[in-house]
Design a protein around this motif. Structure first.
Motif, PDB file in Angstrom:
ATOM      1  N   UNK A 111       0.825  -1.211   0.000  1.00  0.00           N
ATOM      2  CA  UNK A 111       0.000   0.000   0.000  1.00  0.00           C
ATOM      3  C   UNK A 111       0.854   1.254   0.000  1.00  0.00           C
ATOM      4  N   UNK A 112       1.943   1.211   0.778  1.00  0.00           N
ATOM      5  CA  UNK A 112       2.838   2.372   0.825  1.00  0.00           C
ATOM      6  C   UNK A 112       3.506   2.587  -0.522  1.00  0.00           C
ATOM      7  N   UNK A 113       3.914   1.478  -1.182  1.00  0.00           N
ATOM      8  CA  UNK A 113       4.524   1.596  -2.503  1.00  0.00           C
ATOM      9  C   UNK A 113       3.566   2.241  -3.486  1.00  0.00           C
ATOM     10  N   UNK A 114       2.306   1.805  -3.478  1.00  0.00           N
ATOM     11  CA  UNK A 114       1.318   2.362  -4.396  1.00  0.00           C
ATOM     12  C   UNK A 114       1.072   3.836  -4.106  1.00  0.00           C
ATOM     13  N   UNK A 115       1.096   4.206  -2.814  1.00  0.00           N
ATOM     14  CA  UNK A 115       0.844   5.602  -2.438  1.00  0.00           C
ATOM     15  C   UNK A 115       1.948   6.528  -2.923  1.00  0.00           C
ATOM     16  N   UNK A 116       3.198   6.052  -2.887  1.00  0.00           N
ATOM     17  CA  UNK A 116       4.334   6.915  -3.238  1.00  0.00           C
ATOM     18  C   UNK A 116       4.812   6.720  -4.673  1.00  0.00           C
ATOM     19  N   UNK A 117       4.253   5.756  -5.373  1.00  0.00           N
ATOM     20  CA  UNK A 117       4.694   5.446  -6.743  1.00  0.00           C
ATOM     21  C   UNK A 117       4.337   6.562  -7.708  1.00  0.00           C
ATOM     22  N   UNK A 118       5.250   6.915  -8.643  1.00  0.00           N
ATOM     23  CA  UNK A 118       6.619   6.434  -8.747  1.00  0.00           C
ATOM     24  C   UNK A 118       7.591   7.376  -8.032  1.00  0.00           C
ATOM     25  N   UNK A 119       8.450   6.808  -7.230  1.00  0.00           N
ATOM     26  CA  UNK A 119       9.420   7.593  -6.473  1.00  0.00           C
ATOM     27  C   UNK A 119      10.839   7.434  -7.006  1.00  0.00           C
ATOM     28  N   UNK A 120      10.999   6.664  -8.083  1.00  0.00           N
ATOM     29  CA  UNK A 120      12.303   6.487  -8.706  1.00  0.00           C
ATOM     30  C   UNK A 120      12.089   6.126 -10.175  1.00  0.00           C
ATOM     31  N   UNK A 121      13.143   6.126 -10.990  1.00  0.00           N
ATOM     32  CA  UNK A 121      12.979   5.803 -12.411  1.00  0.00           C
ATOM     33  C   UNK A 121      12.364   4.432 -12.643  1.00  0.00           C
ATOM     34  N   UNK A 122      11.583   4.333 -13.704  1.00  0.00           N
ATOM     35  CA  UNK A 122      10.891   3.105 -14.102  1.00  0.00           C
ATOM     36  C   UNK A 122      11.648   2.492 -15.283  1.00  0.00           C
ATOM     37  N   UNK A 123      11.617   1.165 -15.361  1.00  0.00           N
ATOM     38  CA  UNK A 123      12.319   0.464 -16.439  1.00  0.00           C
ATOM     39  C   UNK A 123      11.327  -0.174 -17.397  1.00  0.00           C
ATOM     40  N   UNK A 170      10.223   3.765 -27.097  1.00  0.00           N
ATOM     41  CA  UNK A 170      10.962   4.963 -26.690  1.00  0.00           C
ATOM     42  C   UNK A 170      10.085   6.212 -26.768  1.00  0.00           C
ATOM     43  N   UNK A 171       9.303   6.314 -27.829  1.00  0.00           N
ATOM     44  CA  UNK A 171       8.441   7.483 -27.990  1.00  0.00           C
ATOM     45  C   UNK A 171       7.379   7.522 -26.893  1.00  0.00           C
ATOM     46  N   UNK A 172       6.749   6.374 -26.630  1.00  0.00           N
ATOM     47  CA  UNK A 172       5.698   6.314 -25.614  1.00  0.00           C
ATOM     48  C   UNK A 172       6.300   6.499 -24.219  1.00  0.00           C
ATOM     49  N   UNK A 173       7.450   5.910 -23.965  1.00  0.00           N
ATOM     50  CA  UNK A 173       8.094   6.055 -22.656  1.00  0.00           C
ATOM     51  C   UNK A 173       8.411   7.517 -22.368  1.00  0.00           C
ATOM     52  N   UNK A 174       8.913   8.215 -23.346  1.00  0.00           N
ATOM     53  CA  UNK A 174       9.260   9.632 -23.166  1.00  0.00           C
ATOM     54  C   UNK A 174       8.022  10.460 -22.824  1.00  0.00           C
ATOM     55  N   UNK A 175       6.935  10.209 -23.560  1.00  0.00           N
ATOM     56  CA  UNK A 175       5.694  10.962 -23.313  1.00  0.00           C
ATOM     57  C   UNK A 175       5.050  10.559 -21.992  1.00  0.00           C
ATOM     58  N   UNK A 176       5.141   9.275 -21.643  1.00  0.00           N
ATOM     59  CA  UNK A 176       4.558   8.794 -20.385  1.00  0.00           C
ATOM     60  C   UNK A 176       5.340   9.326 -19.188  1.00  0.00           C
ATOM     61  N   UNK A 177       6.639   9.423 -19.335  1.00  0.00           N
ATOM     62  CA  UNK A 177       7.478   9.962 -18.254  1.00  0.00           C
ATOM     63  C   UNK A 177       7.048  11.382 -17.902  1.00  0.00           C
ATOM     64  N   UNK A 178       6.661  12.144 -18.902  1.00  0.00           N
ATOM     65  CA  UNK A 178       6.181  13.519 -18.630  1.00  0.00           C
ATOM     66  C   UNK A 178       4.874  13.476 -17.850  1.00  0.00           C
ATOM     67  N   UNK A 179       4.037  12.498 -18.147  1.00  0.00           N
ATOM     68  CA  UNK A 179       2.766  12.363 -17.425  1.00  0.00           C
ATOM     69  C   UNK A 179       3.000  12.001 -15.958  1.00  0.00           C
ATOM     70  N   UNK A 180       3.994  11.150 -15.703  1.00  0.00           N
ATOM     71  CA  UNK A 180       4.239  10.648 -14.347  1.00  0.00           C
ATOM     72  C   UNK A 180       5.194  11.518 -13.548  1.00  0.00           C
ATOM     73  N   UNK A 181       5.943  12.364 -14.246  1.00  0.00           N
ATOM     74  CA  UNK A 181       6.936  13.172 -13.548  1.00  0.00           C
ATOM     75  C   UNK A 181       8.120  12.355 -13.061  1.00  0.00           C
TER      76      UNK A 181
END
Length: 332
Positions: free
Chosen positions: A33-45, A61-72
């Protein structure tokens, strides 16, 4: 009565053990539950089970770049090719289900189990998260070939020894296209290559008569006058080249397949994380910036909900498994 009393009043050591188990379970649930609450707190692979530079790698690569902007949060692409995408899939299937490792595969994640005698992981070890995009498959011939459409291809295949049709190997999307053509009466000799790009080069060089490959791979060759498009095999025309008629429009609705790519997670990843990743990917795919990047290359952004993706995968399995079985597609 004594037996009942002994069950109802466990030994003190048993009580401690039960308390320990309950405590450990509560701690584990609390940790998730704590992981879900703070996710994402570090880079995703994102593990891409192919080498860099291919169609699937480009989309990921294109989708990852755009998704990273959504997730911060950064999303790192890790290419792990091998064994027809099984190597990369196995890595993700056996990764910690903490929301920081995802698989970005192509159709092989569905078809490998149909053609391989052994798999190192179970199909349900990978959970569908989101559909990314489809590169419609395009059947092509040399630019100066007399074949101009699907009826012409079938007619030409029935003369002499038939036509040589290159594929990217057993169980590849071009292989399924070849088998679909055969079901419609085409006489084809399947010629497997190590990759779709090599199969396309063989058509350009006239070592073989035809092939089918992802739109993102063949459109430059078509526009450059080196290949002629016979048909696309998706359910709508390619936005980047709308003059290519679909197989269905030419009277062959059962010639239907595309080079799709999606995102999967290890089984056990918290539902909240799966939902949040799905929403981030869907928002990224709907963004004008990403669409402007993918569509001109012949790639059709898809997106949608997790349920949409599960429905698509189930339909693919139901449609392609009988073809694999009837054509005896086997790869050890």
């Amino acid at each position: 009565m004594l037996l009942t009393d002994s069950v109802a009043t466990p030994h003190p050591i048993s009580r401690r053990r039960i308390a320990g188990w309950l405590g450990a379970t509560a701690l584990a649930l609390g940790s998730l539950g704590a992981q879900a609450d703070t996710w994402p707190s570090k880079p995703i692979r994102f593990v891409v089970p192919f080498g860099p530079g291919g169609a699937n790698d480009l989309v990921a690569r294109a989708v990852a770049e755009a998704t990273a902007r959504q997730l911060g949060q950064a999303i790192i692409i890790e290419n792990r090719p091998g064994a027809g995408s099984v190597l990369g899939a196995d890595i993700v299937a056996k990764s910690a289900p903490d929301g920081y490792t995802f698989l970005a595969p192509a159709a092989g994640v569905v078809t490998n189990a149909m053609i391989k005698s052994k798999m190192p992981y179970k199909e349900d070890d990978l959970v569908p998260v989101a559909m990314m995009a489809v590169s419609p498959s395009v059947i092509v011939v040399p630019a100066d070939s007399p074949i101009k459409d699907l009826k012409g291809l079938l007619a030409a295949s029935k003369t002499g020894p038939g036509l040589n049709f290159s594929t990217a190997g057993t169980g590849s999307t071009p292989h399924f296209v070849a088998e679909m053509l055969k079901k419609n009466g085409a006489k084809l000799q399947v010629v497997p290559y190590k990759s779709g790009s090599e199969g396309v080069v063989a058509v350009v060089g006239k070592q073989v008569d035809a092939t089918s490959e992802a739109s993102v791979v063949v459109l430059p060759q078509i526009k450059g006058g080196k290949l002629r498009a016979v048909a696309s095999t998706w359910n709508r025309r390619i936005a980047a080249m709308p003059d290519i008629a679909t197989a269905e429009e030419q009277g062959f609705p059962n010639i239907f397949i595309g080079h799709w790519s999606g995102v999967f997670a290890p089984k056990g990843t918290p539902e909240d994380i799966l939902d949040r990743m799905n929403r981030a990917i869907d928002a990224a795919i709907k963004s004008p910036e990403l669409r402007a990047r993918l569509i001109p290359q012949g790639i059709d952004p898809v997106g949608g909900t997790r349920a949409d993706f599960v429905k698509f995968i189930n339909a693919e399995k139901a449609r392609l498994a009988p073809i694999a079985k009837a054509s005896n597609m086997r790869e050890d």
